[in-house]
Structures are given as structure tokens and as C-alpha cells.
Design an enzyme around this catalytic site. Structure first.
Site, PDB file in Angstrom:
ATOM      1  N   GLN A  12       0.827  -1.219   0.000  1.00 38.79           N
ATOM      2  CA  GLN A  12       0.000   0.000   0.000  1.00 38.79           C
ATOM      3  C   GLN A  12       0.860   1.267   0.000  1.00 38.79           C
ATOM      4  O   GLN A  12       0.638   2.182  -0.788  1.00 38.79           O
ATOM      5  CB  GLN A  12      -0.914   0.010   1.236  1.00 38.79           C
ATOM      6  CG  GLN A  12      -1.976   1.088   1.153  1.00 38.79           C
ATOM      7  CD  GLN A  12      -2.608   1.422   2.515  1.00 38.79           C
ATOM      8  OE1 GLN A  12      -2.162   0.975   3.555  1.00 38.79           O
ATOM      9  NE2 GLN A  12      -3.652   2.214   2.485  1.00 38.79           N
ATOM     10  N   LEU A  13       1.839   1.322   0.872  1.00 39.36           N
ATOM     11  CA  LEU A  13       2.700   2.505   0.930  1.00 39.36           C
ATOM     12  C   LEU A  13       3.742   2.477  -0.186  1.00 39.36           C
ATOM     13  O   LEU A  13       4.053   3.509  -0.790  1.00 39.36           O
ATOM     14  CB  LEU A  13       3.390   2.554   2.304  1.00 39.36           C
ATOM     15  CG  LEU A  13       4.413   3.669   2.519  1.00 39.36           C
ATOM     16  CD1 LEU A  13       3.778   5.051   2.338  1.00 39.36           C
ATOM     17  CD2 LEU A  13       5.037   3.563   3.905  1.00 39.36           C
ATOM     18  N   ASP A  34      10.375  -6.637  -4.095  1.00 41.21           N
ATOM     19  CA  ASP A  34       9.310  -7.252  -3.295  1.00 41.21           C
ATOM     20  C   ASP A  34       9.361  -8.751  -3.575  1.00 41.21           C
ATOM     21  O   ASP A  34      10.035  -9.188  -4.511  1.00 41.21           O
ATOM     22  CB  ASP A  34       7.940  -6.675  -3.719  1.00 41.21           C
ATOM     23  CG  ASP A  34       6.882  -6.775  -2.605  1.00 41.21           C
ATOM     24  OD1 ASP A  34       6.502  -7.922  -2.289  1.00 41.21           O
ATOM     25  OD2 ASP A  34       6.445  -5.748  -2.088  1.00 41.21           O
ATOM     26  N   ILE A  35       8.636  -9.533  -2.746  1.00 38.48           N
ATOM     27  CA  ILE A  35       8.452 -10.950  -3.086  1.00 38.48           C
ATOM     28  C   ILE A  35       7.238 -11.094  -4.010  1.00 38.48           C
ATOM     29  O   ILE A  35       6.999 -12.160  -4.558  1.00 38.48           O
ATOM     30  CB  ILE A  35       8.269 -11.823  -1.821  1.00 38.48           C
ATOM     31  CG1 ILE A  35       7.189 -11.244  -0.904  1.00 38.48           C
ATOM     32  CG2 ILE A  35       9.569 -12.003  -1.072  1.00 38.48           C
ATOM     33  CD1 ILE A  35       6.799 -12.162   0.248  1.00 38.48           C
ATOM     34  N   TYR A 140       2.697  -7.065  16.602  1.00 33.70           N
ATOM     35  CA  TYR A 140       3.109  -6.023  15.646  1.00 33.70           C
ATOM     36  C   TYR A 140       3.704  -4.832  16.412  1.00 33.70           C
ATOM     37  O   TYR A 140       4.784  -4.335  16.072  1.00 33.70           O
ATOM     38  CB  TYR A 140       1.878  -5.605  14.849  1.00 33.70           C
ATOM     39  CG  TYR A 140       2.066  -4.489  13.862  1.00 33.70           C
ATOM     40  CD1 TYR A 140       2.806  -4.675  12.694  1.00 33.70           C
ATOM     41  CD2 TYR A 140       1.467  -3.245  14.066  1.00 33.70           C
ATOM     42  CE1 TYR A 140       2.939  -3.650  11.767  1.00 33.70           C
ATOM     43  CE2 TYR A 140       1.595  -2.224  13.139  1.00 33.70           C
ATOM     44  CZ  TYR A 140       2.328  -2.426  12.000  1.00 33.70           C
ATOM     45  OH  TYR A 140       2.455  -1.413  11.081  1.00 33.70           O
ATOM     46  N   LYS A 144       7.489  -3.361  16.484  1.00 33.91           N
ATOM     47  CA  LYS A 144       7.788  -1.969  16.102  1.00 33.91           C
ATOM     48  C   LYS A 144       8.566  -1.277  17.218  1.00 33.91           C
ATOM     49  O   LYS A 144       9.511  -0.532  16.958  1.00 33.91           O
ATOM     50  CB  LYS A 144       6.501  -1.202  15.792  1.00 33.91           C
ATOM     51  CG  LYS A 144       5.814  -1.612  14.490  1.00 33.91           C
ATOM     52  CD  LYS A 144       6.663  -1.310  13.266  1.00 33.91           C
ATOM     53  CE  LYS A 144       5.915  -1.520  11.962  1.00 33.91           C
ATOM     54  NZ  LYS A 144       6.801  -1.510  10.779  1.00 33.91           N
TER      55      LYS A 144
HETATM   56  P1  NAD Z   1       1.671  -3.854   2.872  1.00 32.37           P
HETATM   57  O1  NAD Z   1       1.326  -5.108   3.577  1.00 32.37           O
HETATM   58  O2  NAD Z   1       0.648  -3.222   1.992  1.00 32.37           O
HETATM   59  O3  NAD Z   1       3.003  -4.067   2.011  1.00 32.37           O
HETATM   60  C1  NAD Z   1       4.114  -4.780   2.487  1.00 32.37           C
HETATM   61  C2  NAD Z   1       4.859  -5.332   1.278  1.00 32.37           C
HETATM   62  O4  NAD Z   1       5.972  -6.086   1.765  1.00 32.37           O
HETATM   63  C3  NAD Z   1       3.994  -6.285   0.428  1.00 32.37           C
HETATM   64  O5  NAD Z   1       4.017  -5.896  -0.935  1.00 32.37           O
HETATM   65  C4  NAD Z   1       4.661  -7.646   0.627  1.00 32.37           C
HETATM   66  O6  NAD Z   1       4.608  -8.480  -0.525  1.00 32.37           O
HETATM   67  C5  NAD Z   1       6.106  -7.230   0.940  1.00 32.37           C
HETATM   68  N1  NAD Z   1       6.836  -8.276   1.643  1.00 32.37           N
HETATM   69  C6  NAD Z   1       6.360  -9.136   2.586  1.00 32.37           C
HETATM   70  N2  NAD Z   1       7.329  -9.975   2.976  1.00 32.37           N
HETATM   71  C7  NAD Z   1       8.441  -9.645   2.282  1.00 32.37           C
HETATM   72  C8  NAD Z   1       9.773 -10.142   2.250  1.00 32.37           C
HETATM   73  N3  NAD Z   1      10.139 -11.183   3.002  1.00 32.37           N
HETATM   74  N4  NAD Z   1      10.667  -9.545   1.428  1.00 32.37           N
HETATM   75  C9  NAD Z   1      10.293  -8.494   0.641  1.00 32.37           C
HETATM   76  N5  NAD Z   1       9.041  -7.990   0.623  1.00 32.37           N
HETATM   77  C10 NAD Z   1       8.143  -8.557   1.428  1.00 32.37           C
HETATM   78  O7  NAD Z   1       2.181  -2.797   3.970  1.00 32.37           O
HETATM   79  P2  NAD Z   1       2.161  -1.198   3.888  1.00 32.37           P
HETATM   80  O8  NAD Z   1       0.843  -0.735   4.339  1.00 32.37           O
HETATM   81  O9  NAD Z   1       2.678  -0.764   2.577  1.00 32.37           O
HETATM   82  O10 NAD Z   1       3.198  -0.865   5.059  1.00 32.37           O
HETATM   83  C11 NAD Z   1       4.540  -0.534   4.808  1.00 32.37           C
HETATM   84  C12 NAD Z   1       5.234  -0.269   6.133  1.00 32.37           C
HETATM   85  O11 NAD Z   1       4.572   0.820   6.800  1.00 32.37           O
HETATM   86  C13 NAD Z   1       5.209  -1.447   7.111  1.00 32.37           C
HETATM   87  O12 NAD Z   1       6.397  -1.476   7.848  1.00 32.37           O
HETATM   88  C14 NAD Z   1       4.065  -1.109   8.039  1.00 32.37           C
HETATM   89  O13 NAD Z   1       4.232  -1.704   9.289  1.00 32.37           O
HETATM   90  C15 NAD Z   1       4.181   0.401   8.107  1.00 32.37           C
HETATM   91  N6  NAD Z   1       2.906   1.033   8.489  1.00 32.37           N
HETATM   92  C16 NAD Z   1       1.829   0.992   7.651  1.00 32.37           C
HETATM   93  C17 NAD Z   1       0.625   1.567   8.055  1.00 32.37           C
HETATM   94  C18 NAD Z   1      -0.608   1.524   7.166  1.00 32.37           C
HETATM   95  O14 NAD Z   1      -1.673   2.008   7.585  1.00 32.37           O
HETATM   96  N7  NAD Z   1      -0.517   0.988   5.941  1.00 32.37           N
HETATM   97  C19 NAD Z   1       0.533   2.204   9.300  1.00 32.37           C
HETATM   98  C20 NAD Z   1       1.648   2.209  10.133  1.00 32.37           C
HETATM   99  C21 NAD Z   1       2.841   1.643   9.702  1.00 32.37           C
END
Ligand code: NAD
Length: 317
Positions: A12-13, A34-35, A140, A144
Site C-alpha cells: 500500500q505505501l 518485493d516478493i 506487531y 515496532k
Molecule cells: P503492505 O502489507 O501493503 O506491504 C508490504 C509489502 O511487503 C507487500 O508488498 C509484501 O509483498 C512485501 N513483503 C512481505 N514480505 C516480504 C519479504 N520477506 N521480502 C520483501 N518484501 C516482502 O504494507 P504497507 O501498508 O505498505 O506498510 C509498509 C510499512 O509501513 C510497514 O512497515 C508497516 O508496518 C508500516 N505502516 C503501515 C501503516 C498503514 O496504515 N498501511 C501504518 C503504520 C505503519
């Protein structure tokens, strides 16, 4: 000249941060990884990379002459609760693999996101300051918080330039969220546009801090651009943009789509939300690197309802 690697770029981010980084550094200066494959039709430098594979990570860093890593790969709050051991491994070992590259001098800078999940039921609910009680009750949040401590330790002990943000719930129209507790705030727009209805998995009055994706990208780039002598927090900064409840968001959507009906069916994610703050004080980020959000609830709802219909139409083609 900087060359950036995003790990977890298909999430997402990641997809939105990649656009921001390409605009900042140039198309050929940003490598996504990414994977999971990136969304279709996207032209980009992309490497399949599992962050747990240290040798492959080094190979990608050397191949592209990477200077900065944005480590986004993680299991999010609700998904992590289903597999705590693996969540701990991915969220911690991935961080060590990247921090060690910086410690060894192979890269210059690291961005690692934390979350409001570092707070817990004993944290005051309102206007939580940078330095507050952090007793998280989810795996989680535990990960963090541990990650924050490790980042600060690597900075203090080894001089590693690692910067972080405690993101609140992130809302965007370009990609679907990956299994967090604030995902309802994206799903609700999809429900409103597709069927004029949505059943929220959080209670009507459950208030949480939130941020629209352009602000999240802006905050990340501002923090990473700030001179090192402006940074006073080497663990992770509080940042926020707005706080609202599912009921308030539903009302905002109803103003624009009067036939929209939201119902409430809280599930296991309610317990996670109950442990998190309702609002955040981000004064330290504002003072250190001039953080100011651009979007409140109304601006976010307007923008989502302007752009999401086009994204949904494109997916139907
Ligand atoms: P997401 O789950 O949408 O994306 C995570 C990505 O990581 C996925 O595309 C997944 O395929 C990839 N991934 C998983 N395992 C992997 C591995 N072993 N090697 C490489 N890639 C791998 O998460 P997001 O929402 O994009 O969040 C990104 C970061 O921001 C995270 O650390 C999350 O904790 C943090 N965060 C997000 C939010 C939110 O609301 N989205 C809020 C607070 C913090």
C-alpha cells in the site's frame, strides 16, 4: 548521487512512495523490490527480493550501487496476530539485514517505518506526546517498539543514519491495504462506490489517528531530506494529520453520496484498535523538520471520491 532501493514496494505505501521517490531522484535512481510482482502496466526498475535473504539483498545493493534503503516489508497488525512467530522474524530479521548493511558502510541511509502500534492500553488516549508510555499488547506493536530501540541503538553505537516515522492509519486510492487495523478507512470508500453500503469492522465511535497517502509520502521525503543536525529522534517520530471515527468518516461520505449506508460489525480487530491512541501530538516532528499535513478529513474524502472511481473503472477494463 543517491540511488534508492525500496523493499516491499508492491504494498500500500510502497507503490505510492516509489512514485514520490522517482519524482524526487529520477526514474533510473529508484529500484523497487518485493516478493510480490508489481501491479501490471508499471514501468520500473524491479528486483525480486526476499528481505530475509541477506546474500541476495547484498547482491541487489551492489548491482545497483544503492545508497539508501526504504524498508517497508512487514506483516501488518491484524495479519501479524495470526502468525506472531513469523511476524517477529520478518519484522526483526529484515530490519537487522538492512541495518547491518548500513553499519558495514555499504549504504548511507535507511528509512524504517514504525507505527502508532508502539502505544498500548496504558498510554493516554489523547494527544500522545513523542515520549509516552509504550506498552504495546500486539506482536506487531512489540516488534515496532523493539525495532525503534534497535534503530536508535545502531545510530548511537555505530553512527548509522536510520530515520523513522510512527505512521498512523494510511488511506489511499491507488492500492488496497495489506491487513492492518485501520484498513476499514479504505474499504469503506470501495463499499460506498460499488454498493452504497459498508459494514465496518470497527465500532462507530472508535477514534484513531489517520493520514492521507500524499501526506505520508511528503512526511517520509521531508524526514529523509532533513539535515542530520535537525534530527533529534533516531528511533521514530510521531506524525499525524487527522483523527476520526468510522461514524465520522461515514458521515463525510454520506454528505457526498447520500444513499450510502454504513453498518457496524466489530470483529477481532476492535481489540487492537482499543489499545491504540485516539490522537497524537507531533510537535517534535513539526519543530525538527517542519512537518505539516496537507489533508484533513474533508479534503481526504473529496480527493478519494474524485480519484477512486477512475481506479475502479480502470480495473474493470
Ligand atoms: P503492505 O502489507 O501493503 O506491504 C508490504 C509489502 O511487503 C507487500 O508488498 C509484501 O509483498 C512485501 N513483503 C512481505 N514480505 C516480504 C519479504 N520477506 N521480502 C520483501 N518484501 C516482502 O504494507 P504497507 O501498508 O505498505 O506498510 C509498509 C510499512 O509501513 C510497514 O512497515 C508497516 O508496518 C508500516 N505502516 C503501515 C501503516 C498503514 O496504515 N498501511 C501504518 C503504520 C505503519
Amino acid at each position: 548521487m543517491e540511488k534508492v532501493l525500496i523493499i516491499g514496494s508492491s504494498g500500500q505505501l510502497g507503490e505510492e512512495l516509489a512514485e514520490g521517490l522517482r519524482a524526487r531522484f529520477g526514474e533510473d535512481r529508484v529500484v523497487c523490490s518485493d516478493i510480490k510482482d508489481p501491479g501490471t502496466g508499471q514501468e520500473m526498475l524491479f528486483e525480486h527480493l526476499d528481505v530475509l535473504d541477506k546474500d541476495r539483498l547484498l547482491e541487489v545493493v551492489q548491482k545497483h550501487g544503492i545508497t539508501q534503503i526504504y524498508l517497508l516489508a512487514a506483516l501488518l497488525s491484524a495479519v501479524a496476530e495470526k502468525n506472531p512467530a513469523f511476524a517477529w522474524r520478518l519484522n526483526m530479521e529484515g530490519l537487522f539485514n538492512v541495518l547491518d548493511l548500513a553499519k558495514e558502510g555499504r549504504i548511507k541511509k535507511v528509512f524504517w517505518p514504525s507505527s502508532i502500534a508502539v502505544f498500548g492500553p496504558t498510554t493516554p488516549k489523547q494527544q500522545v506526546p513523542q515520549h509516552a508510555i509504550t506498552e504495546p499488547n500486539t506482536i506487531y506493536g512489540v516488534g515496532k517498539l523493539a525495532g525503534e530501540r534497535w534503530c536508535e541503538y545502531y545510530h548511537n553505537k555505530f553512527g548509522v543514519d536510520v530515520r523513522g516515522i510512527r505512521y498512523p492509519g494510511l488511506i489511499g486510492y491507488k492500492t488496497m491495504p495489506g491487513g492492518g487495523t485501520t484498513d476499514y478507512a479504505v474499504h469503506i470508500f470501495h463499499g460506498a462506490l460499488k454498493s452504497h453500503s459498508y459494514a465496518s469492522f470497527l465500532k462507530e465511535g472508535s477514534m484513531l489517528p489517520m493520514m492521507y497517502m500524499p501526506d505520508a509520502v511528503h512526511a517520509t521525503l521531508s524526514l529523509m531530506d532533513a539535515p542530520a543536525d535537525k534530527i533529534s529522534i533516531w528511533s521514530s517520530y510521531n506524525v499525524t494529520a487527522m483523527s476520526f471515527t468510522p461514524g465520522e468518516l461515514a458521515a463525510g461520505i454520506q454528505k457526498r453520496i447520500p444513499e450510502f449506508v454504513c453498518t457496524y460489525a466489530p470483529d477481532h480487530r476492535q481489540a487492537i484498535a482499543d489499545g491504540w491512541p485516539a490522537s497524537i501530538d507531533d510537535t517534535v516532528a513539526r519543530n525538527d523538520w517542519n512537518w505539516t499535513p496537507g489533508y484533513g478529513l474533508n479534503e481526504m474524502v473529496d480527493d478519494m471520491l474524485t480519484h477512486l472511481p477512475m481506479v475502479l473503472a480502470a480495473h474493470q477494463k
